[in-house]
Design an enzyme around this catalytic site. Sequence first.
Site, PDB file in Angstrom:
ATOM      1  CG  HIS A  53      34.452 -21.868 -34.974  1.00 32.06           C
ATOM      2  ND1 HIS A  53      33.558 -22.893 -35.182  1.00 32.06           N
ATOM      3  CD2 HIS A  53      33.728 -20.718 -35.083  1.00 32.06           C
ATOM      4  CE1 HIS A  53      32.354 -22.400 -35.439  1.00 32.06           C
ATOM      5  NE2 HIS A  53      32.433 -21.075 -35.391  1.00 32.06           N
ATOM      6  CB  CYS A  96      58.372  21.725 -43.814  1.00 33.94           C
ATOM      7  SG  CYS A  96      57.563  21.112 -45.293  1.00 33.94           S
ATOM      8  CE  LYS A 138      57.630   4.435 -39.764  1.00 37.21           C
ATOM      9  NZ  LYS A 138      56.465   4.033 -38.944  1.00 37.21           N
ATOM     10  NE  ARG A 186      58.320  20.741 -37.845  1.00 41.54           N
ATOM     11  CZ  ARG A 186      57.142  20.668 -37.233  1.00 41.54           C
ATOM     12  NH1 ARG A 186      57.059  20.102 -36.040  1.00 41.54           N
ATOM     13  NH2 ARG A 186      56.030  21.121 -37.786  1.00 41.54           N
ATOM     14  CD1 TRP A 216      55.898  15.349 -45.265  1.00 39.93           C
ATOM     15  CD2 TRP A 216      57.756  14.205 -44.859  1.00 39.93           C
ATOM     16  NE1 TRP A 216      55.571  14.020 -45.284  1.00 39.93           N
ATOM     17  CE2 TRP A 216      56.698  13.294 -45.039  1.00 39.93           C
ATOM     18  CE3 TRP A 216      59.026  13.702 -44.593  1.00 39.93           C
ATOM     19  CZ2 TRP A 216      56.869  11.916 -44.961  1.00 39.93           C
ATOM     20  CZ3 TRP A 216      59.195  12.325 -44.505  1.00 39.93           C
ATOM     21  CH2 TRP A 216      58.129  11.452 -44.698  1.00 39.93           C
ATOM     22  CG  ASN A 252      55.179  23.098 -41.795  1.00 42.92           C
ATOM     23  OD1 ASN A 252      54.857  22.224 -42.599  1.00 42.92           O
ATOM     24  ND2 ASN A 252      55.076  22.948 -40.488  1.00 42.92           N
ATOM     25  N   GLY A 253      53.066  23.824 -44.514  1.00 41.68           N
ATOM     26  CA  GLY A 253      51.608  23.706 -44.553  1.00 41.68           C
ATOM     27  C   GLY A 253      51.148  23.396 -45.963  1.00 41.68           C
ATOM     28  CD  GLU A 255      54.647  -2.781 -34.829  1.00 37.27           C
ATOM     29  OE1 GLU A 255      55.618  -2.815 -35.591  1.00 37.27           O
ATOM     30  OE2 GLU A 255      53.576  -2.246 -35.128  1.00 37.27           O
ATOM     31  CD  GLU A 260      47.739  -1.572 -36.591  1.00 35.12           C
ATOM     32  OE1 GLU A 260      48.054  -2.497 -37.360  1.00 35.12           O
ATOM     33  OE2 GLU A 260      48.537  -0.698 -36.224  1.00 35.12           O
ATOM     34  CE  LYS A 302      51.448  -0.083 -34.285  1.00 37.08           C
ATOM     35  NZ  LYS A 302      51.123  -0.667 -35.512  1.00 37.08           N
TER      36      LYS A 302
HETATM   37  C1  AGP Z   1      53.589  -1.442 -38.405  1.00 38.21           C
HETATM   38  O1  AGP Z   1      53.598  -0.797 -37.144  1.00 38.21           O
HETATM   39  C2  AGP Z   1      54.979  -1.706 -38.931  1.00 38.21           C
HETATM   40  N1  AGP Z   1      55.765  -0.541 -38.930  1.00 38.21           N
HETATM   41  C3  AGP Z   1      54.938  -2.458 -40.255  1.00 38.21           C
HETATM   42  O2  AGP Z   1      53.993  -3.489 -40.176  1.00 38.21           O
HETATM   43  C4  AGP Z   1      54.557  -1.589 -41.482  1.00 38.21           C
HETATM   44  O3  AGP Z   1      53.197  -1.235 -41.402  1.00 38.21           O
HETATM   45  C5  AGP Z   1      54.783  -2.418 -42.756  1.00 38.21           C
HETATM   46  O4  AGP Z   1      56.150  -2.757 -42.805  1.00 38.21           O
HETATM   47  C6  AGP Z   1      54.384  -1.683 -44.027  1.00 38.21           C
HETATM   48  O5  AGP Z   1      55.173  -0.538 -44.171  1.00 38.21           O
HETATM   49  P1  AGP Z   1      54.720   0.563 -45.259  1.00 38.21           P
HETATM   50  O6  AGP Z   1      53.392   1.068 -44.809  1.00 38.21           O
HETATM   51  O7  AGP Z   1      55.798   1.602 -45.205  1.00 38.21           O
HETATM   52  O8  AGP Z   1      54.639  -0.130 -46.586  1.00 38.21           O
END
Ligand code: AGP
Length: 612
Positions: A508, A2, A607, A27, A74, A98-99, A492, A485, A489
């Site tokens: 393969h 927060c 996001k 935050r 938050w 906050n905590g 994206e 992963e 990263k």
């Molecule tokens: C990952 O870096 C992306 N932001 C995206 O793949 C994300 O993980 C995915 O859209 C799932 O989002 P969520 O965890 O909010 O459900």
Amino acid sequence: MCGIVGYVGERRADRVLLNGLRKLEYRGYDSAGIATLVDGEIQIRRAVGKLDNLEEALGDVGLVGGIGIGHTRWATHGRPSEQNAHPHRSGDVVLIHNGIIENYVELREELAGDGYEIISETDTEVISHLIHRQLERGEPGGLFEATRAVLSLLTGSYAMVVMTSREPGVLVTAKNSTPVVLGVGDGESFIASDIPALLEYTRDVLFLEDGELARIEGGKIEVTTFDGTPVDREPRRVSWDPVTAQKGGYKHFLLKEIHEQPQAIIDTMRGRVAQDTADVVLPELDALGDRLGGIEKMCIVACGTAWHSALVGKFIMERFARMPTEVDYGSEFRYRDPLVDEKTLLIVVSQSGETADTLAALEAAQKRGAPVLAICNVVDSSIARKADAVLYTHAGPEISVASTKAFTTQLTALYLLGLHLGRRTGKIDKDLEAECIQAIVEIPRLVEQILQDTEEAIAKDSRLFSQTDDFLYLGRGINYPIALEGALKLKEISYIHAEGYPAGEMKHGPIALIDEFMPVVVLIPRDEVYGKTLSNLKEVESRGGRIIAITDGADDELRSIAESVIEIPQTSTSLMPLLLAIPLQLLAYYVAVERGTDVDQPRNLAKSVTVE
Ligand code: AGP
């Protein structure tokens, strides 16, 4: 996470507080509130949602007074609501925090016994009652000493600011594990979670350390340790511009959030790992009632990075709880007429708690009678509300589109769940359990060590590889999802095509891609398949492939074939995904910076994907 602010001086406190909260909105933004003190009267305004709602509630008149406290929330305990919004009040005491207070349940019961009525769902409210109760005892030292006495009753993390009409002009603040910075002005003082809230008024700042509290009156700041020892600390001058300050001095939110992972993992484990009994306590699962006892298999459903944590989760649940576990994409699950029923525990993993495909999977499972547990980072999000039980990660707001601290805290929550279920079913190997309980509490320190030891080398590597068009990421077993992963990263945020593959699968097909233009990033910890993975790398090297190896123990053979070797500390092989992810996040970040992409807001991405 927060945002807290405090002010005492000659200005209008409500204006200073609102300005400060606006600079801290990153935050948390579930609800907000401020309190001021004038003519012996405490005035409070609180509003759910973003700060605009609080500003509207304040209206043009606002709250007069030259002293006050403010908070943007938050949520960690208790849904976003006005009743749960800070500041919290007990008689003539008002407080922001906050905590996480881990022992708030027993404190609530104690206070109820003393006649205090608890009106919110938060852990914070108990602190205001405890300080009020202490002041009522009339011991010398006023608010400063009353606050000090109460701190010894609290278990958990806190950055708090408290005010009472009994001492107009005085604020008291205390710090344990979450940040407090003091701003030094001319006849005025400021308190905040972070520097951005202060820069409009002063650049002379003084950070409290854990175990310290401060009494502020006008321009006078007195700091002591919890046991009363005076602290003499000179303010330092901050040169940051406000935008840089919001990123904590980092160039991007993504790098800041990569570096926040040690604290985020600590906060996600907080109160859940009982070191004395070597047990994992998850009271959140009580919401499943006796449905958990009838479970015969699990299915973990998620999207994107969360799906990668789900893949690691399969290894965790089958290794620790010895229970068959499937994994599926949120976007696929509901279309395959999934074989789930009341004997299947469906686990959904989602940082935002708003991903449409994951939400749809949850609903499809519930229609088939399956109990649903959500692992989520946003309190009271759609998925959190619809699930039958929620295990929250405590990563705090993740601003950058690319998920990093949310990912490692999802893994942390899955490890805690696996250990808990393994203990509950009695199926976990006792040596494995002891090894992992001991190792998991060390993870935050090891992550910090990786960040310190590898960032410079990885930034250098990124300059060697940033202009390539394709990358291959390889991993085996529980670390294969981390290869996926790492590839995601890179894709994206740098827009380079990258694929993750099981190392054993390379022969393969993907080996046809190998040449001097295809960097191969390989996760090769010293585990039972180290030798096999080394053989895969020899195949890569013999075809001119360029190897970046991430390992916890390189031998001469690996060093002779890899162009770059990134060494990380050792831990239990079961927990290695938590450590291997970190260098891959850094590599993706620095390659993206080299390529000049919009690191925090990559093209085409959102996001939270709230459309199917
Ligand atoms: C990952 O870096 C992306 N932001 C995206 O793949 C994300 O993980 C995915 O859209 C799932 O989002 P969520 O965890 O909010 O459900």
